[in-house]
Scaffold this motif. Structure first.
Motif, PDB file in Angstrom:
ATOM      1  N   GLN A 421      37.173  11.200 -82.691  1.00 55.32           N
ATOM      2  CA  GLN A 421      35.986  11.565 -81.924  1.00 55.32           C
ATOM      3  C   GLN A 421      35.705  10.477 -80.873  1.00 55.32           C
ATOM      4  O   GLN A 421      35.853   9.292 -81.152  1.00 55.32           O
ATOM      5  CB  GLN A 421      34.829  11.674 -82.909  1.00 55.32           C
ATOM      6  CG  GLN A 421      33.489  11.870 -82.294  1.00 55.32           C
ATOM      7  CD  GLN A 421      32.495  12.340 -83.339  1.00 55.32           C
ATOM      8  OE1 GLN A 421      32.057  13.471 -83.315  1.00 55.32           O
ATOM      9  NE2 GLN A 421      32.154  11.459 -84.263  1.00 55.32           N
ATOM     10  N   VAL A 422      35.348  10.905 -79.663  1.00 57.41           N
ATOM     11  CA  VAL A 422      35.039   9.929 -78.619  1.00 57.41           C
ATOM     12  C   VAL A 422      33.548   9.619 -78.660  1.00 57.41           C
ATOM     13  O   VAL A 422      32.711  10.499 -78.477  1.00 57.41           O
ATOM     14  CB  VAL A 422      35.430  10.478 -77.225  1.00 57.41           C
ATOM     15  CG1 VAL A 422      35.027   9.493 -76.140  1.00 57.41           C
ATOM     16  CG2 VAL A 422      36.914  10.787 -77.183  1.00 57.41           C
ATOM     17  N   THR A 423      33.238   8.341 -78.899  1.00 50.64           N
ATOM     18  CA  THR A 423      31.831   7.923 -78.946  1.00 50.64           C
ATOM     19  C   THR A 423      31.547   6.939 -77.811  1.00 50.64           C
ATOM     20  O   THR A 423      30.440   6.432 -77.683  1.00 50.64           O
ATOM     21  CB  THR A 423      31.502   7.252 -80.294  1.00 50.64           C
ATOM     22  OG1 THR A 423      32.486   6.259 -80.545  1.00 50.64           O
ATOM     23  CG2 THR A 423      31.497   8.268 -81.421  1.00 50.64           C
ATOM     24  N   ASP A 424      32.578   6.680 -77.015  1.00 47.64           N
ATOM     25  CA  ASP A 424      32.448   5.753 -75.883  1.00 47.64           C
ATOM     26  C   ASP A 424      31.588   6.446 -74.816  1.00 47.64           C
ATOM     27  O   ASP A 424      31.995   7.435 -74.202  1.00 47.64           O
ATOM     28  CB  ASP A 424      33.867   5.442 -75.369  1.00 47.64           C
ATOM     29  CG  ASP A 424      33.843   4.759 -74.011  1.00 47.64           C
ATOM     30  OD1 ASP A 424      32.750   4.365 -73.558  1.00 47.64           O
ATOM     31  OD2 ASP A 424      34.931   4.640 -73.414  1.00 47.64           O
ATOM     32  N   THR A 425      30.372   5.926 -74.605  1.00 54.13           N
ATOM     33  CA  THR A 425      29.437   6.593 -73.694  1.00 54.13           C
ATOM     34  C   THR A 425      29.933   6.586 -72.260  1.00 54.13           C
ATOM     35  O   THR A 425      29.618   7.496 -71.481  1.00 54.13           O
ATOM     36  CB  THR A 425      28.030   5.963 -73.768  1.00 54.13           C
ATOM     37  OG1 THR A 425      28.177   4.550 -73.667  1.00 54.13           O
ATOM     38  CG2 THR A 425      27.330   6.327 -75.059  1.00 54.13           C
ATOM     39  N   GLY A 426      30.739   5.594 -71.931  1.00 50.79           N
ATOM     40  CA  GLY A 426      31.294   5.554 -70.562  1.00 50.79           C
ATOM     41  C   GLY A 426      32.169   6.777 -70.331  1.00 50.79           C
ATOM     42  O   GLY A 426      32.039   7.480 -69.321  1.00 50.79           O
ATOM     43  N   ALA A 427      33.036   7.084 -71.305  1.00 50.39           N
ATOM     44  CA  ALA A 427      33.947   8.236 -71.175  1.00 50.39           C
ATOM     45  C   ALA A 427      33.154   9.536 -71.156  1.00 50.39           C
ATOM     46  O   ALA A 427      33.475  10.472 -70.404  1.00 50.39           O
ATOM     47  CB  ALA A 427      34.945   8.231 -72.330  1.00 50.39           C
ATOM     48  N   VAL A 432      30.722  14.173 -68.130  1.00 48.06           N
ATOM     49  CA  VAL A 432      29.511  14.898 -67.722  1.00 48.06           C
ATOM     50  C   VAL A 432      29.442  14.963 -66.199  1.00 48.06           C
ATOM     51  O   VAL A 432      29.235  16.046 -65.611  1.00 48.06           O
ATOM     52  CB  VAL A 432      28.242  14.211 -68.301  1.00 48.06           C
ATOM     53  CG1 VAL A 432      26.980  14.751 -67.629  1.00 48.06           C
ATOM     54  CG2 VAL A 432      28.175  14.410 -69.808  1.00 48.06           C
ATOM     55  N   ASP A 433      29.658  13.834 -65.551  1.00 48.33           N
ATOM     56  CA  ASP A 433      29.596  13.796 -64.080  1.00 48.33           C
ATOM     57  C   ASP A 433      30.624  14.738 -63.472  1.00 48.33           C
ATOM     58  O   ASP A 433      30.324  15.471 -62.520  1.00 48.33           O
ATOM     59  CB  ASP A 433      29.840  12.373 -63.581  1.00 48.33           C
ATOM     60  CG  ASP A 433      28.642  11.467 -63.901  1.00 48.33           C
ATOM     61  OD1 ASP A 433      27.549  12.029 -64.175  1.00 48.33           O
ATOM     62  OD2 ASP A 433      28.804  10.233 -63.905  1.00 48.33           O
ATOM     63  N   ALA A 434      31.823  14.720 -64.031  1.00 47.94           N
ATOM     64  CA  ALA A 434      32.890  15.572 -63.483  1.00 47.94           C
ATOM     65  C   ALA A 434      32.513  17.048 -63.610  1.00 47.94           C
ATOM     66  O   ALA A 434      32.704  17.836 -62.677  1.00 47.94           O
ATOM     67  CB  ALA A 434      34.205  15.288 -64.214  1.00 47.94           C
ATOM     68  N   VAL A 435      31.953  17.436 -64.760  1.00 46.30           N
ATOM     69  CA  VAL A 435      31.585  18.844 -64.981  1.00 46.30           C
ATOM     70  C   VAL A 435      30.466  19.264 -64.025  1.00 46.30           C
ATOM     71  O   VAL A 435      30.525  20.333 -63.411  1.00 46.30           O
ATOM     72  CB  VAL A 435      31.162  19.077 -66.446  1.00 46.30           C
ATOM     73  CG1 VAL A 435      30.421  20.410 -66.599  1.00 46.30           C
ATOM     74  CG2 VAL A 435      32.390  19.043 -67.359  1.00 46.30           C
TER      75      VAL A 435
END
Ligand code: ADP
Ligand code: MG
Length: 484
Positions: A421-427, A432-435
């Motif tokens: 699971q990705v929990t890295d908020t940067g990623a 989110v920005d890309a979407v």
């Protein structure tokens, strides 16, 4: 749950009592040392006693007696310390002695009861009248040769328990629940494998109908029904037939009938007039069976935890809903599997996984819990990965399917396929920005008041992250961006 038949003269109620023949699990037969293995070549398991050679003496098998007593104890029944074997005399090609050794006036087990659970969550007690020990007969084979019949004596003399219920059953559903429960108890006790396909459990179904409040009317007996579904169908078909007989001014006569599954109807086999006079008398070759109370208590102490007690414990200790607990205790192996997975973990989550994805996978792959591609330890490890946040719920389903397919351990699948699971908020912020950048029209609609689109954005971000985003963090990040 009520079940009635509406006739021209009013509402009819079904009255049913079941006589179940359960083959005892024992290495050798009731009165001989011959083996009892199922499916052996014909007539390879026949001693002189079974073949009824003149002068051969029956010797009672103690283990069969112990199995009957265990079963009686498991049915909360009275154990009769003195019982007796009788000869039930009749002629049939598969019965070389001309009589069956059974227990007539003095059975080994007296009154007991079976608690059944119905679909609406209610429970009922069905009375057990008695349980007695008797010999099975051989088997005639009519399909081996166009002109002749053959007889296989392998089954001849195998111990049976006949378990007779009170006429307490009122619906086909109750009959099904009774048989399932009885089978579960026998399997837990290890006294009968309950395998109806192989004939090790079969039922005679006694049916009558009456208007509510009336005394019992004449019954008919439908012989040798060999599946629970057929028992339920036979009750319904026979009850409807009897209602028609009564309502057309006729009278139901006591007789033995057979159920024809293809026609879903019963037909007459023999009437009371040709009923056998069995001329029961005490078997002169056998002494009365006298049990020692201490021996019975030893058997009681050795009983396993039975399904009702286990279910109550699952509800109490694991806080499971009664229904789920009932499903898990239906087979001992399932209950054990559940307890292994639940130990030290969220028990409700374990129960949900087992009754959900896990059972579905067994069904799909045609496996049983014994041959499951996913052992309990691996399912537990998957719940740990979910619990400590290594993977999210969606990925857990994917990992589980891979476990079913490959038999690999969950940790290995997660690492090999990079499913952490990705929990890295940067990623997450970047996704989110890309979407949002890729969907300016949807973003405008959302800002214009179309709140429902929030779910769409969550879905798109998760998709961009190959399902691996931490759902809580993804939601949080989206809310932050959309609010600004
Ligand atoms: P038998 O030994 O002739 O078969 P039993 O009295 O032992 O007769 O009853 C056999 C079965 O029939 C039992 O399971 C009992 O519950 C059931 N039974 C008895 N009376 C009725 C009835 N009126 N309607 C339906 N079932 C009945
Ligand atoms: Mg009978």
């Amino acid at each position: 749950m009520s079940y009635t038949i509406e006739g021209a003269t009013g509402i009819w109620e079904i009255v049913c009592g079941l006589e179940v023949h359960a083959q005892v699990i024992s290495r050798s037969k009731l009165f001989s040392g011959a083996a009892t293995d199922f499916g052996s070549a014909p007539n390879t398991q026949v001693s002189f006693v079974d073949a009824a050679f003149p002068g051969m003496l029956p010797v009672l098998n103690e283990e069969c007696v112990a199995q009957a007593v265990r079963t009686g104890l498991g049915l909360n029944a009275q154990i009769n310390l003195t019982s007796r074997f009788d000869r039930k005399n009749y002629f049939y090609a598969d019965l070389p002695s001309g009589y069956q050794i059974s227990q007539f006036a003095h059975p080994i087990v007296g009154r007991g009861e079976v608690e059944i659970e119905l679909a609406d969550g209610s429970t009922r007690q069905i009375g057990v009248t008695r349980l007695h020990l008797e010999q099975d007969a051989g088997k005639s084979l009519h399909d081996q040769d166009p002109a002749r019949s053959f007889i296989d004596f392998n089954r001849c003399g195998v111990a049976l328990m006949e378990i007779v219920s009170e006429p307490d059953i009122r619906t086909p559903e109750e009959a099904g629940a009774y048989l399932r429960k009885l089978r579960t108890v026998l399997r837990y006790l290890g006294t009968c494998d309950g395998n109806m396909d192989e004939g090790s459990m079969r039922a005679d179904v006694n049916v009558s109908v009456r208007h509510a409040g009336e005394a019992f009317r004449t019954r008919c007996e439908v012989k040798n029904v060999n599946s629970i579904r057929f028992v339920m169908l036979a009750i319904e078909a026979e009850a409807r037939r009897q209602v028609e007989v009564w309502e057309s001014g006729g009278e139901v006569v006591q007789e033995t009938r057979l159920f024809d599954p293809a026609r879903q109807a019963t037909r007459s086999m023999r009437s009371k007039e040709d009923a056998h006079d069995y001329r029961y008398f005490p078997d002169p070759d056998l002494l009365p069976l006298v049990l020692d109370q201490g021996w019975v208590e030893g058997l009681r102490a050795g009983l396993p935890e039975l399904p009702d007690a286990k279910r109550a414990r699952f509800v109490r200790d694991y806080k499971l809903p009664a229904y789920d607990a009932g499903v898990l205790v239906a087979e001992q192996s399932t209950a054990d599997f559940f307890e292994t997975v639940a130990r030290g973990r969220d028990a409700r989550l374990a129960a949900n996984w087992i009754t959900g994805d896990f059972f579905a996978a067994l069904n799909r792959t045609g496996r049983t819990i014994e041959t499951s591609p996913v052992p309990a330890g691996d399912l537990g490890a998957l719940l740990d990965l979910l619990g400590d946040g290594t993977i999210n719920g969606r990925i857990a389903k994917e990992v589980f399917e891979a476990m079913v397919e490959t038999g690999a351990a969950p940790g290995e699948i997660v690492e090999r396929r990079g499913l952490r699971q990705v929990t890295d908020t940067g990623a997450i912020d970047a996704a989110v920005d890309a979407v949002l950048a890729a969907n300016p029209d949807k973003l405008a609609e959302y800002r214009g008041g179309k709140d429902k689109l929030f779910g769409f954005f969550v879905g798109q971000v998760m998709k961009a992250m190959e399902g691996k985003g931490n759902p809580g963090l993804v939601n949080e990040a989206l809310r932050g961006r959309l609010a600004s």
